[in-house]
Write an enzyme that holds these catalytic residues in place. Structure first.
Site, short mmCIF file in Angstrom:
data_model
loop_
_atom_site.label_atom_id
_atom_site.label_comp_id
_atom_site.label_asym_id
_atom_site.label_seq_id
_atom_site.Cartn_x
_atom_site.Cartn_y
_atom_site.Cartn_z
N GLU A 144 -47.99 12.56 17.83
CA GLU A 144 -47.01 12.06 16.87
C GLU A 144 -45.63 12.36 17.44
O GLU A 144 -45.50 12.52 18.65
CB GLU A 144 -47.24 12.69 15.50
CG GLU A 144 -47.24 14.21 15.52
CD GLU A 144 -47.45 14.85 14.15
OE1 GLU A 144 -47.25 14.17 13.12
OE2 GLU A 144 -47.78 16.05 14.12
N LEU A 198 -49.65 15.62 11.63
CA LEU A 198 -49.44 15.66 10.18
C LEU A 198 -49.72 14.27 9.63
O LEU A 198 -49.18 13.28 10.15
CB LEU A 198 -48.00 16.04 9.85
CG LEU A 198 -47.76 16.10 8.34
CD1 LEU A 198 -48.34 17.38 7.76
CD2 LEU A 198 -46.31 15.96 7.99
N1 PMP Z 1 -45.29 14.14 11.44
C1 PMP Z 1 -44.49 15.22 11.39
C2 PMP Z 1 -44.66 16.30 12.39
C3 PMP Z 1 -43.49 15.30 10.39
O1 PMP Z 1 -42.71 16.37 10.34
C4 PMP Z 1 -43.34 14.22 9.49
C5 PMP Z 1 -42.25 14.27 8.46
N2 PMP Z 1 -42.58 15.14 7.43
C6 PMP Z 1 -44.21 13.13 9.58
C7 PMP Z 1 -45.18 13.12 10.58
C8 PMP Z 1 -44.11 11.97 8.63
O2 PMP Z 1 -44.53 12.36 7.34
P1 PMP Z 1 -43.98 11.61 6.03
O3 PMP Z 1 -44.25 10.15 6.19
O4 PMP Z 1 -44.77 12.21 4.92
O5 PMP Z 1 -42.51 11.94 5.94
#
Ligand code: PMP
Length: 287
Positions: free
Chosen positions: A180, A204
């Site tokens: 990611e 995540l």
């Molecule tokens: N990956 C990481 C490591 C993050 O910090 C985030 C942001 N919180 C995301 C993915 C994207 O998550 P979201 O769409 O819930 O903001």
């Protein structure tokens, strides 16, 4: 704009007056979890999904949930009402609380709950029009990246590498595979297909990951979840980032090389438009 008011363990106080103990395990060990919930026109977007993920993060690190669903929802609503502007993000952090320094969990400690609002950092028009730049880096974070932990040193160091060269994000590669980015999920477009690595302990699961299923279906883009090799990232027709604050953002420069045609592509344009529709609740028909 009114001065920011936050919530700290039971009280609403001005943000610049909120204080926690230096013995808080969040400060000492990074022992806590967090959430960032976007809100448009003071209405939280995907609130249930964000609160469910907060519950999963708390369970994953052996912490009880200090509030139930309706209390969290009321807290988010109160912060949105008490703060400006209309588009905001609500940051929530729960730590294991204040205790004598010892790695093992303390007994009978009250968790510290902190929540505040910050103005939604809308991407500038320039980034929407020309796309973002990103650099790649080996993924040096821990093996439980699926937990939304406040221990973010790996992500901080990764993000700093792109900040230092004026880029907007750092995309992470582990053993030749895309994981990611420092604070976003990453998608590529190849042969007209949207590809995203399957969610596991190395990523995540962003709240936008499931949302993209719906948006891709709505705009007729085929989406496949399968491992994405580093070489595929490097010759992708399009690269997209998703997060609460970036929404859907095109990457048009990767390690100083243009991505595809070097400008935001058609899959980005369709998904970004669909996102804008999804986040704007339909007007209720007037009776
Ligand atoms: N990956 C990481 C490591 C993050 O910090 C985030 C942001 N919180 C995301 C993915 C994207 O998550 P979201 O769409 O819930 O903001």
């Amino acid at each position: 704009m009114r001065p920011s008011r936050c919530y700290l363990s039971g009280a609403f106080v001005p943000l610049d007056e909120a204080r926690v103990s230096v013995l808080d395990r969040g400060f000492i060990f990074g022992d806590g979890v967090y959430e960032v919930i976007p809100a448009y026109a003071r209405r939280p977007f995907c609130l249930d999904e964000h609160l469910a993920r907060l519950g999963r993060s708390l369970r994953a690190v052996g912490m009880g949930d200090p509030m139930d669903r309706s209390q969290w929802s009321a807290l988010v609503g109160r912060l949105l009402a008490d703060n400006d502007p209309n588009d905001q993000c609500i940051y929530i952090q729960v730590t294991r609380g204040v205790a004598k320094r010892d790695h093992a969990f303390p007994e009978n400690t009250m968790p510290t709950v902190f929540a505040y609002s910050f103005p939604f950092p809308h991407a500038p028009l320039r980034l929407r029009q020309s796309g973002a730049s990103a650099v790649t880096l080996p993924d040096m974070r821990w093996l439980s990246a699926h937990v939304k932990s406040i221990s973010l040193l790996g992500s901080v160091l990764a993000r700093q590498a792109s900040a230092e060269v004026g880029a907007q994000e750092t995309i992470l590669i582990r053993d030749g595979w895309l994981t990611e980015a420092s604070s976003s999920n990453v998608w590529i477009v190849r042969h007209g297909q949207l590809l995203s690595p399957p969610m596991d302990n190395l990523k995540l699961e962003g709240i936008r990951v499931a949302l993209m299923d719906e948006l891709a279906a709505a705009v007729g883009v085929a989406l496949r979840r399968r491992p994405v090799a580093e070489w595929e990232l490097r010759c992708a027709d399009e690269i997209l980032l998703t997060s609460a604050t970036k929404e859907v953002l095109a990457v048009t420069l990767l390690d100083d090389r243009p991505v595809g045609a070097g400008s935001p592509g058609p899959v980005y344009a369709a998904l970004y438009a669909a996102y804008q529709l999804a986040k704007t609740p339909a007007e209720q028909p007037s009776s």
